[in-house]
Design a protein around this motif. Structure first.
Motif, short mmCIF file in Angstrom:
data_model
loop_
_atom_site.label_atom_id
_atom_site.label_comp_id
_atom_site.label_asym_id
_atom_site.label_seq_id
_atom_site.Cartn_x
_atom_site.Cartn_y
_atom_site.Cartn_z
N ASP A 57 38.25 35.32 -19.79
CA ASP A 57 39.39 35.10 -18.90
C ASP A 57 39.11 33.87 -18.02
OD1 ASP A 57 41.47 35.11 -17.11
OD2 ASP A 57 41.14 37.15 -16.40
N ALA A 61 40.71 36.28 -13.05
CA ALA A 61 41.38 37.49 -12.57
C ALA A 61 40.62 38.75 -12.98
CB ALA A 61 42.82 37.54 -13.07
N THR A 62 40.17 38.81 -14.22
CA THR A 62 39.44 40.00 -14.69
C THR A 62 38.13 40.15 -13.95
OG1 THR A 62 40.45 39.70 -16.87
CG2 THR A 62 38.57 41.18 -16.74
N GLN A 65 38.74 41.39 -10.38
CA GLN A 65 39.10 42.80 -10.35
C GLN A 65 37.86 43.69 -10.36
OE1 GLN A 65 42.18 43.61 -13.15
NE2 GLN A 65 42.77 45.47 -12.12
N GLY A 91 45.64 45.36 -8.81
CA GLY A 91 46.04 44.41 -9.83
C GLY A 91 45.68 43.00 -9.40
N GLU A 93 46.16 38.96 -10.74
CA GLU A 93 46.82 38.12 -11.72
C GLU A 93 46.74 36.66 -11.28
OE1 GLU A 93 51.38 38.49 -10.25
OE2 GLU A 93 50.59 40.16 -11.39
N SER A 95 47.80 32.94 -10.13
CA SER A 95 48.82 32.48 -9.20
C SER A 95 48.90 30.97 -9.25
CB SER A 95 48.46 32.94 -7.78
OG SER A 95 49.29 32.33 -6.82
#
Length: 110
Positions: A57, A61-62, A65, A91, A93, A95
Motif C-alpha cells: 500500500d 493507509a494500511t 491503521q 477507517g 483512507e 486524502s
C-alpha cells in the motif's frame, strides 16, 4: 458502566484527522513490527497477508491503521470516568490533503 435504571445512553464520536506521511518506509516498518508482534493475535497466514498489504500500500493507509488503537480516542475525553467503550471502528483512507476549512481550525482551544 450501565445506568442502573436500564436507560443506557450511547454517544457516537466521529473524528476526522488528516495526517501528512513524511516517511512511508518508516511508517510501514513500524506497522510491520506491530503485525509481527506476538500479541497481534494473527496466525501465520494472516500475518503474511497483513504484511503484504502493509508493504504494497503506497499510500500508507494500511500501515497507519495498524498503528492506531481506536480505544485511544477516549483519551481525547479528559477527566471523565463514567464512560465505557462499547464499539470501536477505525477507517484510514488516502486524502488529497487538508480541506480549506481545516486551515482555519488548526489551533483548537478547549
Amino acid at each position: 458502566m450501565s445506568d442502573e435504571s436500564g436507560t443506557e445512553r450511547y454517544l457516537r464520536l466521529t473524528v476526522e484527522l488528516t495526517v501528512e506521511v513524511q516517511d512511508i518506509a518508516a511508517l510501514q516498518a513500524a506497522a510491520l513490527k506491530e503485525v509481527n508482534h506476538p500479541d497481534a493475535d494473527l496466525d501465520d497466514d494472516e500475518r503474511k497477508e497483513q504484511a503484504e498489504l502493509v508493504s504494497s500500500d503506497e499510500t500508507g493507509a494500511t500501515a497507519l491503521q495498524w498503528l492506531i488503537e481506536p480505544d485511544h480516542v477516549l483519551g481525547l475525553i479528559e477527566h471523565v470516568d463514567q464512560i465505557e467503550p462499547r464499539e470501536a471502528v477505525l477507517g484510514v483512507e488516502p486524502s488529497d490533503g487538508p480541506s480549506d476549512e481545516d486551515d482555519d481550525e488548526d489551533d483548537h482551544q478547549h
